[in-house]
Design a protein around this motif. Structure first.
Motif, PDB file in Angstrom:
ATOM      1  N   GLU A  67      53.933 -29.995 -22.861  1.00 40.35           N
ATOM      2  CA  GLU A  67      53.785 -30.560 -24.207  1.00 40.35           C
ATOM      3  C   GLU A  67      55.119 -30.885 -24.853  1.00 40.35           C
ATOM      4  O   GLU A  67      55.265 -31.905 -25.524  1.00 40.35           O
ATOM      5  CB  GLU A  67      53.026 -29.571 -25.100  1.00 40.35           C
ATOM      6  N   GLN A 115      50.548 -39.341 -18.390  1.00 37.41           N
ATOM      7  CA  GLN A 115      49.998 -38.033 -18.763  1.00 37.41           C
ATOM      8  C   GLN A 115      50.432 -37.666 -20.171  1.00 37.41           C
ATOM      9  O   GLN A 115      49.646 -37.171 -20.988  1.00 37.41           O
ATOM     10  CB  GLN A 115      50.528 -36.932 -17.823  1.00 37.41           C
ATOM     11  N   TYR A 116      51.719 -37.891 -20.457  1.00 40.20           N
ATOM     12  CA  TYR A 116      52.236 -37.541 -21.772  1.00 40.20           C
ATOM     13  C   TYR A 116      51.569 -38.366 -22.864  1.00 40.20           C
ATOM     14  O   TYR A 116      51.181 -37.856 -23.920  1.00 40.20           O
ATOM     15  CB  TYR A 116      53.753 -37.762 -21.843  1.00 40.20           C
ATOM     16  N   LEU A 118      48.153 -37.202 -23.644  1.00 44.67           N
ATOM     17  CA  LEU A 118      48.132 -36.012 -24.488  1.00 44.67           C
ATOM     18  C   LEU A 118      48.319 -36.380 -25.958  1.00 44.67           C
ATOM     19  O   LEU A 118      47.563 -35.957 -26.834  1.00 44.67           O
ATOM     20  CB  LEU A 118      49.227 -35.028 -24.067  1.00 44.67           C
ATOM     21  N   ARG A 140      45.518 -35.874 -28.834  1.00 46.74           N
ATOM     22  CA  ARG A 140      45.799 -34.992 -29.954  1.00 46.74           C
ATOM     23  C   ARG A 140      45.602 -35.731 -31.266  1.00 46.74           C
ATOM     24  O   ARG A 140      45.008 -35.213 -32.206  1.00 46.74           O
ATOM     25  CB  ARG A 140      47.231 -34.468 -29.863  1.00 46.74           C
ATOM     26  N   LEU A 148      44.825 -28.982 -23.926  1.00 46.68           N
ATOM     27  CA  LEU A 148      45.263 -30.131 -23.146  1.00 46.68           C
ATOM     28  C   LEU A 148      44.112 -31.039 -22.724  1.00 46.68           C
ATOM     29  O   LEU A 148      44.332 -32.071 -22.132  1.00 46.68           O
ATOM     30  CB  LEU A 148      46.005 -29.675 -21.884  1.00 46.68           C
TER      31      LEU A 148
END
Lengths: 605, 296
Positions: free
Chosen positions: A424, A525-526, A529, A533, A585
């Motif tokens: 994260e 992937q980042y 996230l 979120r 996640l």
């Protein structure tokens, strides 16, 4: 970390006498720096992150967790590689306010290519491992923004009692002086001097989270300073003893640095809401999710009579944009001393907005001063400037090149709360870096009036702000039309009708860069996230921690985090990287990120 | 099939980076981007320069592609979406790219075999034939690194074995970046080949978009009269990108389309050099007009 000059700190009485000396010379030092370096061009994009950690000790038998005051023991060992051969050190370590805290940065700044984004997480993991290796089996390095029971009886290992007497540094009811990092006089000096200047102890009141069985009114016995329904904190340690995540960028010129600073400023509240990770204080669940206002109050050196004139603590969000072309957005009154401003304009030839910013920093008195640093050569030294610069803690920091170094003009992005896992933290950091590239590639404009940014900062810290609050945000990022409207974090990040959203801009940018498969995989992937979120599909750290506590079998719905709950929470956090939480996640598997520790040579050609 | 020399139209459009068409996502967006970019050069005010059979249509904001930057600070890349199997077409697409980038050399050149019989895997012979042209470019010092996009692993390995000048780059689609065939990943690592991703569709322009563009062109004053006997085949699309090396910033992105009608439409984009970051999109449509011998 701030300025770590070695030497003998002066007492407050002595420091006071030198205030004008420091300020006048500090201004002159900035003018000299500016004149010498304003035309500097061509510095490459280098950047780095800073992660702060807590050292936590687990007592498995009694189900207790404490902060371990081990930093002073660890730091010399951690710093050996950089002391012996700075060029080859993989990470650099610095002390922080707490004797239980350490701060790590990458050994070498990261570079300009997308592939450099793929080493961030691996480097962060390496740092964590380096620190962890020095610890006994029951102690762990954790990237938690705040130790939930900081200030509760016996929260330190070794255990110490707070010193409320005049001899005490903090004079706190709850925070022993031994919890302040002892290895460098700066932290204790700041603590004592800030308290002396303001004329009273630190006074932080945080609204408690009212749950079913929370006593109404919420009053703590034996704590007369506490206001009703507030969690009372009375020391610098409660603020500066929190952990954060920072990113610093080198710009290719001062103009680019100013542009980045100005464009990142309105993003501060958004990133604060997105990274919210601080819902707990002194063993209670609070009604806020972020540390920002708490830290602001923890170093507030203003005397009572100053507070109506100087509107903010020396730790708070920025008060002005720096480029002349953005001066139309500077709509809050800026306090500064006219002689300082005039020097900067006339002697320095500095543009008005930047001059006002610097002059505004210099309304603050020095709160720590070392005898060895009083007399300086203003052409070569910059300690007086750094003294004031480093004790103005703002959401952004504009950093001139240090004298006699090859480092260029830099901008520091400071609002983010540290996240619970390296995945994260890397995601947040890479997201911010990609935003800077997007700003520069597409020549975007994020600016809105500073007063609106301030409003956003207040709202960003509210409990679950990411889902419930709206934020002022610019409607048209490409043009000069300065209209702005209220948007949710989801809309800002993921877009809406007529507004692309930050993720789309980043994807567009990545489509135009040569991104290798591994880096692309990691970055996707980042971005996933961040996107989730913002949408609310997965929780912020703050929300996740609240859920953990409030659904704990031993929780009595009274807003209290007991020793056992604290222990269980921190144990769970400690295992997050092996045992992912699907609420934190989602179904993103952080092990799919292809982060690796070095940049393959073929990709740098 | 003899594509007799007809007229060539080169379209040069504006900078994709700063146009809102840059704001969309995904491969639909890429199609849109190509189409909109090309269309925009004759939609609004444009400048047409005719040289013999060649018409060059410039959108209204042409600037020096590389601005103030030094050549060594730039990384200039070309990607060719090749629709035509003819060597001449590939060669001319590269020459056009070079000319429009105002540069004598390209840092990288990647070819993808678009619109090429959808669903039918491309044959090694076709790739080899194109590769020979690319190798010549390297030998002539015009290109530094050559590569391919969207070819399957086995074919790529075979090409690599056969080639005299080895590929330095292979591009795969973004959607598969997390599931790169291990054989390909290992091969690239072993041979020192850059494994890059892209989010382009195989066809830079779908047939539908090609038709729309042709229709739009056909109704333009200059080309109206030609339209009745026109048969268009898209020859190639070229995209040109310039990066500022030390900054991680895209400087230029250009797209060039070549229609089989030998109507070359260069989409040429300019950008704002304020911060030295520019993205240029070129689209050059090389269309060959299939004029039957008996008519005009």
């Amino acid at each position: 970390m701030g300025l770590l000059s070695e030497g003998s700190p002066l007492s407050w009485e002595e420091t006071k006498k030198w205030a004008n000396h420091v300020k006048t010379n500090g201004i002159e030092q900035f003018i000299n720096l500016y004149k010498r370096l304003k035309d500097r061009q061509g510095d490459s994009l280098k950047w780095g992150d800073e992660v702060e950690y807590l050292i936590v000790k687990f007592d498995h038998e009694n189900k207790r967790a404490t902060v371990s005051l081990r930093a002073n023991e660890m730091l010399p060992i951690l710093r050996e590689p950089e002391n012996q051969d700075p060029a080859s050190a993989k990470s650099l370590w610095r002390p922080e306010y707490g004797a239980y805290m350490v701060e790590g940065t990458p050994g070498c700044p990261y570079g300009a290519l997308p592939v450099h984004l793929n080493i961030v997480e691996a480097n962060m993991k390496l740092r964590r491992k380096e620190a962890q290796m020095l610890l006994p089996p029951n102690e762990m390095v954790l990237s938690v923004a705040n130790f939930p029971r900081l200030g509760c009886p016996g929260f330190t290992f070794p255990e110490y009692n707070p010193d409320t007497s005049e001899k005490g540094v903090s004079m706190s009811r709850f925070f022993p002086d031994e919890a302040i990092f002892p290895g460098h006089p700066r932290f204790a000096t700041l603590t004592r001097n800030i308290r002396s200047r303001r004329g009273s102890k630190i006074d932080i009141q945080i609204p408690v989270f009212v749950d079913k069985n929370t006593p109404r009114p919420f009053v703590e016995a034996g704590v007369p300073e506490q206001k009703e329904d507030m969690i009372y904190l009375d020391a610098m340690g409660f603020g500066m003893g929190c952990c954060c995540l920072q990113v610093t960028f080198q710009a290719s010129s001062i103009a680019e640095a100013l542009k980045l600073y100005d464009n990142l400023t309105p993003l501060c509240p958004i990133m604060l809401a997105l990274t919210a990770a601080t819902p707990f204080y002194r063993g209670y669940i609070s009604d806020v999710d972020c540390r920002w206002n708490i830290i602001a109050a923890s170093v507030d050196c203003r005397r009572p009579e100053e507070r109506s004139v100087i509107r903010k603590s020396r730790y708070d969000s920025v008060d002005t944009y720096l480029s002349e072309e953005n001066s139309e957005y500077n709509d809050i009154p800026l306090i500064y001393e006219e002689p300082h401003y005039q020097s900067l304009i006339t002697e320095g030839g500095i543009d008005k907005s930047l001059a006002k910013h610097i002059a505004h920093l210099f309304i603050r008195d020095p709160v720590s001063l070392f005898s060895e640093k009083i007399n300086q050569d203003n052409k070569k030294d910059s300690d007086h400037f750094e003294n004031i610069q480093s004790t103005n803690w703002q959401t952004m920091r504009f950093k001139p090149p240090p004298p006699e170094s090859s480092i260029g003009w830099r901008v520091e992005f400071r609002p983010c709360e540290v996240q619970l896992t390296d995945f994260e933290n890397a995601a947040v950091v890479c997201f911010v870096v990609l935003l800077t590239r997007v700003v520069l590639t597409y020549n975007l404009h994020f600016m809105i009036p500073i007063s609106k940014v301030d409003e956003n900062m207040k709202n960003a810290q509210k409990r679950n702000a990411i889902a419930t609050e709206k934020f002022w945000f610019r409607n048209d990022l490409q043009n000069k039309t300065a209209s702005y409207s209220l948007m949710t974090v989801n809309e800002i990040i993921n877009g809406k009708e007529g507004f692309p959203g930050l993720i789309t801009l980043i994807q567009n940018y990545l489509n135009s860069m040569d991104v290798d498969a591994d880096t692309q995989c990691t970055l996707q992937q980042y971005l996933c996230l961040i996107s989730r979120r913002a949408k609310g599909d997965v929780m912020t750290a703050a929300k996740w921690m609240r859920e953990f506590v409030t659904s704990h079998p031993k929780y009595s719905q009274d807003s209290v985090i007991t020793e056992e709950i604290n222990y269980d929470l921190l144990q769970r956090i400690a295992t997050l990287s092996e045992n992912h939480s699907s609420t934190l996640l989602g179904n993103i598997d952080p092990n799919r990120s292809k982060t690796q520790d070095n940049v393959p040579e073929i990709l740098t050609r | 099939m003899d594509t007799a020399c007809g007229q060539s139209i080169i379209l040069s459009s504006g900078n994709i980076l700063t146009k809102s068409i840059a704001w969309k996502n995904g491969s639909d967006a890429a199609n849109e981007e190509v189409y909109e970019s090309l269309k925009s050069c004759f939609d609004g005010p444009s400048k047409i320069i005719q040289t013999g059979d060649v018409y060059e249509v410039f959108g209204d904001d042409i600037k020096n592609v590389n601005g103030d930057s030094e050549r060594q600070d730039l990384k200039i890349s070309l990607k060719i979406f090749l629709y035509s199997p003819e060597k001449g077409d590939l060669a001319s697409s590269i020459e056009k790219g070079l000319r429009l980038t105002s540069s004598e050399t390209l840092d990288t050149l990647v070819v993808t075999f678009s619109g090429h019989m959808e669903g039918i895997p491309i044959s090694l012979d076709i790739v080899k034939s194109a590769w020979l042209i690319l190798e010549d470019m390297v030998r002539n010092g015009k290109v530094k690194v050559i590569g391919l996009s969207d070819v399957d692993t086995q074919l790529f390995i075979q090409l690599h074995d056969w080639a005299q000048i080895k590929p330095g780059i292979i591009q795969i689609n973004l959607a598969s970046c997390c599931v790169v065939p291990p054989e390909l990943a290992d091969f690239c690592k072993k041979e020192g080949i850059q494994l890059l991703t892209h989010s382009d569709p195989i066809n830079a322009l779908s047939q539908e978009k090609i038709n729309m563009l042709i229709e739009a062109l056909a109704s333009h004053d200059t080309f109206k009269s030609e339209s009745s006997s026109v048969h268009w085949d898209l020859k190639w699309v070229v995209r040109y990108q310039v990066h500022l090396k030390s900054r991680g910033v895209v400087a230029t992105k250009g797209l060039i389309d070549g229609f089989g009608q030998r109507i070359k439409i260069n989409y040429f984009a300019t950008s704002n050099f304020g911060m030295g970051i520019v993205k240029w999109s070129y689209m050059c449509l090389q269309a060959a007009r299939n004029i039957s011998w008996s008519n005009t």
